[in-house]
Design a protein around this motif. Structure first.
Motif, short mmCIF file in Angstrom:
data_model
loop_
_atom_site.label_atom_id
_atom_site.label_comp_id
_atom_site.label_asym_id
_atom_site.label_seq_id
_atom_site.Cartn_x
_atom_site.Cartn_y
_atom_site.Cartn_z
N GLY A 631 0.83 -1.19 0.00
CA GLY A 631 0.00 0.00 0.00
C GLY A 631 0.86 1.24 0.00
O GLY A 631 2.04 1.21 0.35
N GLN A 632 0.26 2.36 -0.40
CA GLN A 632 0.96 3.64 -0.37
C GLN A 632 0.08 4.65 0.38
O GLN A 632 -1.13 4.71 0.16
CB GLN A 632 1.25 4.15 -1.77
CG GLN A 632 2.07 5.43 -1.80
CD GLN A 632 2.41 5.86 -3.22
OE1 GLN A 632 1.66 6.63 -3.83
NE2 GLN A 632 3.52 5.37 -3.75
N THR A 634 -1.68 7.91 1.04
CA THR A 634 -2.11 9.09 0.27
C THR A 634 -2.08 10.35 1.13
O THR A 634 -2.21 11.45 0.61
CB THR A 634 -3.52 8.88 -0.29
OG1 THR A 634 -4.44 8.66 0.79
CG2 THR A 634 -3.55 7.68 -1.23
N SER A 691 -3.64 3.66 -0.72
CA SER A 691 -3.76 3.31 -2.14
C SER A 691 -3.02 1.99 -2.35
O SER A 691 -1.79 1.93 -2.24
CB SER A 691 -3.15 4.41 -3.02
OG SER A 691 -3.11 3.99 -4.37
N GLN A 693 -1.17 -0.69 -4.20
CA GLN A 693 -0.36 -0.55 -5.41
C GLN A 693 -0.40 -1.76 -6.33
O GLN A 693 -0.20 -1.63 -7.54
CB GLN A 693 1.09 -0.25 -5.00
CG GLN A 693 1.25 1.02 -4.19
CD GLN A 693 0.87 2.26 -4.99
OE1 GLN A 693 1.58 2.66 -5.91
NE2 GLN A 693 -0.26 2.86 -4.66
N HIS A 763 -8.33 -0.28 -4.60
CA HIS A 763 -8.36 1.14 -4.20
C HIS A 763 -6.95 1.57 -3.86
O HIS A 763 -6.07 0.76 -3.69
CB HIS A 763 -9.28 1.36 -2.99
CG HIS A 763 -8.81 0.72 -1.71
ND1 HIS A 763 -7.84 1.28 -0.90
CD2 HIS A 763 -9.16 -0.44 -1.10
CE1 HIS A 763 -7.63 0.52 0.15
NE2 HIS A 763 -8.41 -0.54 0.06
#
Length: 763
Positions: A631-632, A634, A691, A693, A763
């Protein structure tokens, strides 16, 4: 880094860390063991050390030199302590309550000593002390391994070595002076200052201040954080441990007087206290513009055009007017007479008097502007006009009777006992309603209005615990649903969701039955979507796909609890079916339909309605993602020990993730992603700030079919199939291909190629 330096701070003259000899037991003198131990912070913020005495000591400590030996005495008042200190050499008076410096006569407040020295500060020669910091630093710089100490506070104010550690999010930075370390730590959202010698924590961030929702500075105490925050508008203080707002000056309520804004408040109780001492004021919620309180008169009782008394509400005005002969009630905004005590003709709506008139003509003219009213001549109690329907049909064509004291809903040959009957319903009669709220008795001469009642399941708090068991739920579904219904044997999922999120299981089952056609709808069977989530009236095919029926039930319970039942939720209109009906469904009888199914499972009783309310648990089931999910962030994220929307306990913040940072995602529990930090710790972050990835979801597969995972890119035969996936399954994208085939790894750890048109980014 290991240091061999002796801790000369242990015997500081100032008494900041008191280790003196026992003192005689005078009435106003205590032994040193009873004196609190203080360490010092920047801006004179004292913090009691962990080795301090447990009780608070209110008084004053005098530390001084006597024949070159450090001494201490304790006094009950500042005046006595100061008088004593003035007669001693190099004396300091310290408040025993908060550690503040009250008085000092130290002429040379700075001492230069060796970092390796074992000498006590009280034995430092006069040649080692200086009147200015600059002079002391200049001397210390000329000789290796020297440091400058404040003889007043005991702090290291300069050193040519690193004496203090600032620890933040697993990283450590070194600083020469405490002041420099503290300045750095306070600029971080989560940090602590640790002594390099003793490894004792000298300061820890407990509160952070946000201004205009932007972090500015951290503090160790709430009072200091509030003092700093009060200097700016739109500021708030956040408790780092809980993540909760513990103080702010963000306006939430306006107080108006005669239409003019008087003052804004952050707290509703403060706004009300202020307003209730004034006249002609209104308190309004800034967020919703709803009127919270008003004492502005809207109605007046008049006799002969003279006002007797004014009222905020019409009902109170009419109550008084009924006791005053020849009076009328006037609506002040329109100057219309809404009630008169001398009227012979009354206009009644659902048996409640709306307004009375002197003439029948006036009463008729007014009544004909309203629905469901009667005009009654009070002299003979006769009905002279009525626009009540004479023939009423319930929206779904059902009729109602009373059996064994219960209202029974009759659908053809099916009869469902609902709840205890109201007093106006009796056995042997038939009743109908055009809105399941206002009821008419069916008589040979026509349908006659008799009263107002609704199924109490519609108004029952949905945070109430159901007394049904998983077995009872399974039996009910088995007896009524098709054998291939996806609801079969799901009772335990509903009970677990209830116990986790605090949402009534009986409601959840009834809602799923209504929305999924008893578990047989297309969305239920093909997308594991029991509740019609995102199936908008204008675009039903937008309905979401879920990973499993169990996940969907958990998601619905979380979504309803936080969006509809929580007073701060986006769609809160009351924690019951009637409140949910406002925004959840366009069908005005949606709440009644679910309440009917709930009654079919178990007729309502006062015992059911009085079951205890439930909280939202901290411990929840986590649905794992395939290994390798990334995940990143946001936005900057706090990492909590458990989901922060829990109501049964407060989470702690165990770390943070800066904006744009990639991290490992282990799985999700609706509303929250479980993540792993660089130090190996796991915690939870709000999934709206994540987010994913490389995560994709299988979509578009027909019920009974599957998506083949193939061992080769662009397969030509089914012999290449190594796994089969259904709708809602999560996979990790390993390689995207322009040929229409993506390489993935599924939850079973199997890698292969799938058609790219059946997977999409989550997402």
């Amino acid at each position: 880094m290991v240091r061999q330096r002796s801790t000369i701070l242990a015997a500081l003259l100032t008494g900041i860390m008191a280790v003196g000899l026992p003192i005689s037991a005078k009435a106003d003198v205590l032994s040193a063991q009873q004196v609190p131990h203080w360490h010092w912070t920047l801006q004179n913020q004292p913090v009691q050390s962990r080795d301090a005495s447990s009780g608070d000591v209110s008084g004053y400590i005098v530390s001084y030199l006597l024949a070159g030996v450090a001494k201490q005495q304790y006094f009950s008042t500042a005046a006595v302590a100061t008088t004593f200190a003035k007669g001693e050499k190099d004396a300091v008076v310290v408040s025993g309550t908060n550690g503040s410096i009250v008085y000092t006569n130290i002429v040379h407040p700075y001492a230069v000593v060796s970092s390796q020295s074992s000498l006590l500060l009280g034995n430092i020669s006069q040649s080692q002390t200086y009147s200015t910091l600059a002079e002391a630093i200049a001397v210390a710089k000329s000789t290796p391994s020297q440091m400058v100490l404040s003889r007043i506070t005991g702090a290291v104010v300069w050193s040519n070595s690193e004496n203090y550690e600032v620890v933040s999010q697993g990283s450590t930075s070194m600083y020469q002076t405490y002041e420099a370390a503290l300045t750095a730590a306070r600029s971080m959202q989560t940090a602590s200052v640790v002594s390099g010698d003793t490894h004792q924590t000298l300061w820890r961030a407990a509160y952070r201040v946000l201004i205009n929702q932007q972090f500015t500075e951290s503090f160790s105490t709430l009072n200091n954080a509030k003092t700093y925050a009060e200097q700016s508008q739109q500021s708030e203080v956040i408790d780092i441990a809980s993540g909760k707002d513990v103080w702010d000056d963000i306006p939430r309520f306006n107080v108006y007087q005669n239409g003019v804004l008087l003052k804004q408040f952050t707290d509703q109780s403060d706004a009300l206290s202020f307003a209730q001492g004034l006249s002609n004021v209104t308190v309004e919620s800034i967020a919703t513009q709803a009127v919270i309180y008003t004492n502005v008169p809207a109605y007046a009782v008049e006799v002969g055009s003279k006002t007797i008394q004014s009222f905020v509400d019409e009902a109170s005005a009419i109550t008084l007017a009924k006791t005053v002969p020849s009076s009328v009630v006037v609506e002040l905004s329109t100057d219309h007479i809404v009630w008169t005590s001398s009227g012979t003709y009354g206009v009644y709506q659902y048996l409640q008097l709306v307004r009375s008139f002197d003439t029948q003509a006036a009463a008729l003219a007014y009544a004909q502007t309203l629905d469901h009213v009667q005009v009654i001549d009070s002299e003979n109690n006769s009905v002279v006009y009525s626009n009540y329907p004479t023939s009423v049909k319930s929206p779904y064509g059902d009729t109602f009777t009373v059996e064994n004291g219960l209202v029974v809903d009759n659908w053809g040959s099916v009869s469902i006992p609902l709840a205890p009957a109201p007093s106006f319903m009796t056995a042997g009669q038939t009743y109908v309603s055009n809105d399941y709220n206002h009821w008419y008795e069916v008589l040979p001469t026509g349908d006659v209005y008799v009263g107002q009642w609704e199924n109490p399941y519609q108004t029952m708090n949905l945070e109430t615990q159901s007394n049904l068991t998983a077995t009872q739920i399974n039996n009910f579904i088995s007896q009524n649903a098709a054998a291939n219904s996806v609801l079969q044997n799901t009772g335990q999922y509903f009970i677990e969701a209830q116990n986790t999120y605090g949402v009534n299981a009986q409601y959840l089952v009834a809602h799923a039955i209504i929305e999924s056609a008893w578990g047989t709808s297309y969305f239920a069977t093909n997308r594991d979507n029991l509740f019609g989530y995102m199936a908008y009236t204008t675009n039903p095919d937008a309905a979401a796909t879920f990973r499993s029926i169990e996940y969907d039930i958990n998601f619905q319970a979380w979504f309803v609890r936080n969006s509809y039942l929580n007073a701060n939720g986006s769609f809160y209109n009351g924690a019951n079916l009637d409140g949910m009906n406002v925004d959840y469904a366009t069908d005005p009888y949606w709440a009644n339909s679910i309440a009917r199914i709930m009654a079919e499972m178990q007729p309502y009783s006062t015992t059911i309605g009085s079951e205890p309310l439930m909280g939202e648990q901290a411990t929840r089931k986590v649905f794992p993602y395939p290994t390798g999910a990334i995940g990143q962030a946001t936005s900057a994220m706090s990492v909590y020990s458990f989901p922060a929307d829990a109501t049964t306990s407060q989470p702690s913040i165990i770390g943070s993730i800066p904006t744009g940072t990639n991290f490992t995602v282990l799985g999700d529990s609706p509303g929250w992603d479980e993540v792993q930090l660089a130090n190996g710790q796991t915690g939870f972050v709000n999934w709206n700030d994540v987010s994913l990835q490389n995560m994709m979801e299988v979509v578009g597969i027909n019920y009974g079919s599957y998506l083949a995972v193939n061992s080769v890119d662009n397969p030509t035969t089914t012999t290449d199939t190594v796994d089969q996936l259904t709708n809602g399954v999560y996979v990790v994208l390993l390689q995207a291909s322009s040929t229409g085939w993506d390489k993935i790894m599924d939850g079973n750890g199997i890698t292969g190629w799938v058609s790219s048109k059946y997977v999409q980014v989550i997402h």
